[in-house]
Enzyme design. Structure first.
Site, PDB file in Angstrom:
ATOM      1  N   GLY A  49     -29.184  21.618  -8.555  1.00 24.38           N
ATOM      2  CA  GLY A  49     -29.513  20.435  -7.772  1.00 24.38           C
ATOM      3  C   GLY A  49     -29.242  20.568  -6.288  1.00 24.38           C
ATOM      4  O   GLY A  49     -29.478  19.639  -5.522  1.00 24.38           O
ATOM      5  N   HIS A  76     -35.260  33.270  11.997  1.00 20.21           N
ATOM      6  CA  HIS A  76     -35.310  33.126  10.533  1.00 20.21           C
ATOM      7  C   HIS A  76     -34.247  32.133  10.044  1.00 20.21           C
ATOM      8  O   HIS A  76     -33.182  32.027  10.638  1.00 20.21           O
ATOM      9  CB  HIS A  76     -35.073  34.487   9.860  1.00 20.21           C
ATOM     10  CG  HIS A  76     -36.304  35.329   9.778  1.00 20.21           C
ATOM     11  ND1 HIS A  76     -36.271  36.713   9.796  1.00 20.21           N
ATOM     12  CD2 HIS A  76     -37.617  34.995   9.663  1.00 20.21           C
ATOM     13  CE1 HIS A  76     -37.507  37.178   9.693  1.00 20.21           C
ATOM     14  NE2 HIS A  76     -38.341  36.155   9.614  1.00 20.21           N
ATOM     15  N   HIS A 141     -38.715  43.268  14.372  1.00 18.01           N
ATOM     16  CA  HIS A 141     -38.330  42.632  13.105  1.00 18.01           C
ATOM     17  C   HIS A 141     -39.585  41.948  12.548  1.00 18.01           C
ATOM     18  O   HIS A 141     -40.651  42.028  13.150  1.00 18.01           O
ATOM     19  CB  HIS A 141     -37.186  41.635  13.376  1.00 18.01           C
ATOM     20  CG  HIS A 141     -36.573  41.039  12.137  1.00 18.01           C
ATOM     21  ND1 HIS A 141     -36.362  41.772  10.996  1.00 18.01           N
ATOM     22  CD2 HIS A 141     -36.115  39.790  11.872  1.00 18.01           C
ATOM     23  CE1 HIS A 141     -35.810  40.982  10.077  1.00 18.01           C
ATOM     24  NE2 HIS A 141     -35.656  39.779  10.579  1.00 18.01           N
ATOM     25  N   ASP A 195     -27.208  45.612  10.963  1.00 18.87           N
ATOM     26  CA  ASP A 195     -27.991  45.154   9.804  1.00 18.87           C
ATOM     27  C   ASP A 195     -27.944  46.158   8.649  1.00 18.87           C
ATOM     28  O   ASP A 195     -28.302  47.321   8.812  1.00 18.87           O
ATOM     29  CB  ASP A 195     -29.436  44.966  10.299  1.00 18.87           C
ATOM     30  CG  ASP A 195     -30.414  44.486   9.228  1.00 18.87           C
ATOM     31  OD1 ASP A 195     -29.980  44.193   8.094  1.00 18.87           O
ATOM     32  OD2 ASP A 195     -31.618  44.395   9.537  1.00 18.87           O
ATOM     33  N   ASN A 235     -43.835  35.209   9.844  1.00 19.19           N
ATOM     34  CA  ASN A 235     -44.297  36.550  10.208  1.00 19.19           C
ATOM     35  C   ASN A 235     -45.573  36.438  11.032  1.00 19.19           C
ATOM     36  O   ASN A 235     -46.688  36.684  10.564  1.00 19.19           O
ATOM     37  CB  ASN A 235     -44.502  37.413   8.975  1.00 19.19           C
ATOM     38  CG  ASN A 235     -44.554  38.888   9.340  1.00 19.19           C
ATOM     39  OD1 ASN A 235     -44.967  39.235  10.454  1.00 19.19           O
ATOM     40  ND2 ASN A 235     -44.138  39.745   8.439  1.00 19.19           N
ATOM     41  N   SER A 364     -41.301  45.942   5.121  1.00 14.85           N
ATOM     42  CA  SER A 364     -40.044  45.246   5.358  1.00 14.85           C
ATOM     43  C   SER A 364     -39.810  45.047   6.856  1.00 14.85           C
ATOM     44  O   SER A 364     -40.415  45.723   7.688  1.00 14.85           O
ATOM     45  CB  SER A 364     -38.900  46.070   4.750  1.00 14.85           C
ATOM     46  OG  SER A 364     -37.657  45.544   5.146  1.00 14.85           O
ATOM     47  N   HIS A 366     -36.637  45.241   7.969  1.00 16.30           N
ATOM     48  CA  HIS A 366     -35.281  45.771   8.171  1.00 16.30           C
ATOM     49  C   HIS A 366     -35.272  47.303   8.201  1.00 16.30           C
ATOM     50  O   HIS A 366     -36.064  47.959   7.531  1.00 16.30           O
ATOM     51  CB  HIS A 366     -34.354  45.281   7.045  1.00 16.30           C
ATOM     52  CG  HIS A 366     -34.200  43.803   7.008  1.00 16.30           C
ATOM     53  ND1 HIS A 366     -33.276  43.129   7.775  1.00 16.30           N
ATOM     54  CD2 HIS A 366     -34.878  42.843   6.328  1.00 16.30           C
ATOM     55  CE1 HIS A 366     -33.365  41.828   7.549  1.00 16.30           C
ATOM     56  NE2 HIS A 366     -34.336  41.624   6.672  1.00 16.30           N
TER      57      HIS A 366
END
Lengths: 554, 554
Positions: A49, A76, A141, A195, A235, A364, A366
């Protein structure tokens, strides 16, 4: 050992180190605090919930007067999503690049908040916040305008990469500013927070541009079909490439899904997108075009149940109906945990005859292992602090860096709430502050916690049986009941006998209590609970929640 | 068109065509029915509290007298798991190969059932059941003794592949009996029901033996560490290869997890495993050996919360404690939906310092596109009926077969419950029988359905508020209450004011009812529900389940 030396700074991650999401890190020196990122996390499966999860900011509330501002690496949700919740408590200025700030502003509009100071920073620009000078550095990114930060502190330079990859052929803007990282490295960097998302993956992450070539191929191969392409709204470069292919192949573009329209509108207004004139049309205008003249760009690539694509798949989208000739492209990978939801949407689309494409349509955002190694070679930080990932991702970066020759003592895998004291003479975790997840349910922030979740889990798996009983105050005699009401337990109609038998057993147990002159309601409730629980376990091997309620009449 | 011609047979899948799992198919001719497989499915995420899912067998109950027996292709849960539930209703003989029958017997022992006739069949052997003759044909799969079936019917031959792959270098036994399939093809096959699980994947599935090479490499590279290898208990060949490597490198083998011990014991007794003497030791004997002398083979490769590996990861396993020097190998791929659970276990193991290996340590048990095409080339069935998979897998096989030149009209993608009438002159879906999922919760089979699940979902997400009220029978006046009790809603202690305010609002609404002389309890309950629901939505944006209960005293 440098135990909280005067010239040391403190690094305190308040989230983001156990799971993907909720990135927020405190950098502190004397009476200066800056906060790097302020993200949310999406709830785990067992957080029933819960709408979303934000960081516990007790530490910030206790050190409110020191806070100089939020420095945000990119737009993000896991880096900006908690801002509306945290700003309610901590009204401090926000510093970010242009697109990032545009996305933040769109987000803050939806919440009633006091005005907050916002300053747009350019790549290469520095800002002074208390004891710190912070430089924003271009990285690549899966969202535009992403930054790394060089944080100049009295103890030395801390490089925070934010989320990054190295894209030598970016769709918009330039390659990550490798020269700047090299420059910092030459001058000396105390620590790099880097990262770790893809630290388990060997090699290099492919350029965003490779996806553009795949789109061209898809547009060529399926020239006579309507194309529906699902991707992440944020993106922008991906959307740009779809628009490029659409323009090249003479198709009109329709945007579907609220976040898609919102973010693309912001990106377009700020100049992060080149949309040729007369390319974008409204959903309502689709009827004026044939299938081969159309491409829809939509949200829902993660199988989110309320997103546009999911509604199309379930035939409940008001304006778009899937046709057997449609080609649906998933330009995304399922985020771990979403695999089944994505699969469900794919099956529903396939059942309506749509042709589904999901290979080679995503890269990706990253850095993989070779990119991480490259960055360490340039920056040459004294200390390595892997961030952004689950523990095994952080560990993978730590192993990678150790293999490059870093001393294991200089590689620091932290946990949320750890207080790292770091300076030229050493680094040590010297304490722990309150940190963790605060659950947001509706408008409630933090009013659902472990006990409530445990109850929800029990209710979810077994349902509830309420036993009500009215007693006379003076005599303590039963005036009404016990009655039994259940929810989420069994089909009541088909189990009337069972419920009646259960009622009789409870009734007998209550009578026994009366005979024994038990007057303590707590004891009576306990007897009801145990009697009923025993009966149901023996009979059905089930343990519903049992809630006895006693009322009293004069 | 052949609408239920006399010489036609009927094919009725009662499950297995919408999701992976619950494979069960009826083949019927006049007064003969055979049932191919009898599997269970694991509950979807939205089937709260459900233990497992079995097929609706109404059709079998209605045609009980025709049933000649169950023919089982192999011993995986999605092909045998519903037997204990279905046998309660349908006591018919079971036909299966030796290992399959061994696993079935182990399973049936756990359930109180009337004795049932069981007959072990060898590859190449045929049995006559009513109008049918059924041949068992060797295939390769991720469990030993897997069979395809050639079902000789008055309408022609139906080939059912079961689950299969083609393994030219199997660990145990021989390569799939390709010659037999060719032979059937030469003589003429009416239809092939073929495994679609990997129909989206190009190429060939690798041989099980390739994993053995990876194991040898891991044993070499990590010679000084204790090895813990998690895999599927039923993958006997995988376990054999670990035992082979253990023997080669002088390690003792420990089996962990109930299903691992059970299945490996059965396989060993029946001769499907070669365990060198003095290789297997008990968990308790581990203390007599050093790390480099040990390998544990364990359940839990899917992150199942109660499996041995998960208990080790969570430090609650009684006998095995993870050491920082341990190497843990996941010899498996996460089944869709289990990704996050697997990831959680990996993180917990990594946090304890274990080194985790999950690459190149698994191969699929299902045929990829080239294998499927090879089989169609050999069998050359008139009709193609893709089975075993989600819709998009079935569709992928259908597309594959169409590309090989099959007439699209002869490729039949069925749904559970469809009745296919098929014969030499045509094939057509002529009807629909009751089919679907029956939910098992504890000892209850089918007493939890959509309404109960909807309640559980609501309870799970929002919790429950019970409002109790005692009225006097004659006067209809309030004698006690309204009282409010909540569970799974908010922290009660911190929300006392809120609950009290809610109580007052309900009290006022009830008083208003009394004033208006409302005597209909349904109406009073409705007023309570609406008043409270409005209040909570406006105040908190939440919608807990509201359960008003009215009691009556004389």
């Amino acid at each position: 050992m440098a135990i909280d030396k005067k010239e040391n700074i403190k690094i305190i991650p308040l989230g983001g180190l156990e799971d993907i999401g909720m990135n927020i890190t405190v950098i502190e020196y004397e009476d200066s605090i800056i906060i790097v990122d302020c993200g949310l996390a999406f709830p785990d499966d067992d957080m029933l919930g819960i709408d979303l999860v934000v960081p516990d900011i007790t530490y910030l509330q206790e050190n409110r007067s020191k806070i100089k501002g939020f420095v945000i690496t990119h737009g993000h949700e896991d880096h900006i999503g908690a801002l509306p919740y945290v700003l309610k408590e901590i009204n401090a200025p926000i510093y970010a690049t242009r697109l990032t700030m545009g996305i933040i502003e769109g987000k803050l509009k939806e919440h009633p908040l006091k005005p907050v100071k916002k300053k747009v920073i350019k790549y290469g620009q520095s800002i002074n916040l208390g004891a710190f000078r912070i430089e924003f550095i271009r990285v690549n990114h899966s969202i535009g305008d992403a930054s790394a930060l060089a944080i100049h502190t009295p103890a030395g330079v801390i490089v925070h990469t934010g989320d990054f990859k190295i894209d030598y052929t970016p769709v918009f803007g330039d390659v990550m500013d490798l020269a700047k990282f090299a420059d910092l490295g030459r001058k000396g960097v105390l620590a790099m927070m880097c990262d770790s998302t893809n630290a388990l993956r060997p090699g290099f992450t492919m350029s965003e541009k490779t996806v553009g070539k795949t789109f061209d191929n898809i547009f060529t191969e399926h020239a006579s079909h309507r194309l529906i392409i699902a991707t992440f709204a944020s993106n922008v470069d991906r959307v740009q490439q779809i628009i490029n292919s659409a323009h090249k192949f003479g198709r009109k573009v329709v945007l579907e899904g609220r976040s898609m329209v919102n973010i693309i509108t912001v990106a377009d207004e700020l100049g992060y997108l080149q949309i040729p004139e007369n390319t974008l049309i409204k959903t309502e205008e689709m009827k004026n075009y044939t299938d081969e003249q159309l491409v829809l760009i939509t949200t829902g690539s993660q199988g989110e149940s309320m997103a546009a694509l999911s509604r199309m798949a379930a035939s409940i989208h008001k304006k778009v109906k899937i046709k057997p000739s449609d080609v649906v492209v998933f330009s995304s990978s399922p985020i771990p945990g979403n695999e089944k939801a994505v699969s469900k949407v794919m099956n529903e689309l396939a059942l309506q005859g749509a042709n589904i494409i999901f290979q080679d349509t995503h890269v990706s955002g990253h850095a993989c292992q070779e990119e991480i190694k490259l960055l360490y070679s340039l920056v040459k930080p004294k200390y390595s602090i892997p961030v952004h990932g689950e523990f095994r991702h952080l560990k993978a970066q730590a192993d990678l860096v150790a293999n490059m020759g870093w001393d294991k003592e200089n590689i620091i895998v932290m946990k949320s709430g750890n207080v790292l004291s770091i300076g030229q003479e050493g680094a040590e975790i010297i304490g722990q502050v309150q940190a963790g997840a605060v659950l947001v349910d509706g408008l409630g922030i933090g009013d659902v916690g472990n006990i409530v979740l445990r109850d929800r889990q029990n209710l979810a798996e077994n349902g509830i049986i309420v036993v009500v009983l009215t007693l006379e105050k003076k005599s303590n005699q039963v005036m009404a009941g016990p009655d039994i009401v259940s929810r989420g337990f069994v089909y009541v109609r088909e189990s009337e006998d069972l419920i009646e038998e259960a009622r009789k057993i409870v009734e007998a147990a209550v009578e026994e209590c009366m005979k024994k002159k038990v007057v303590d309601w707590g004891k009576i409730k306990l007897v009801i609970r145990e009697t009923l629980s025993d009966y149901l376990w023996k009979k059905m091997r089930r343990s519903p929640m049992i809630l006895p309620i006693i009322m009293e009449v004069e």
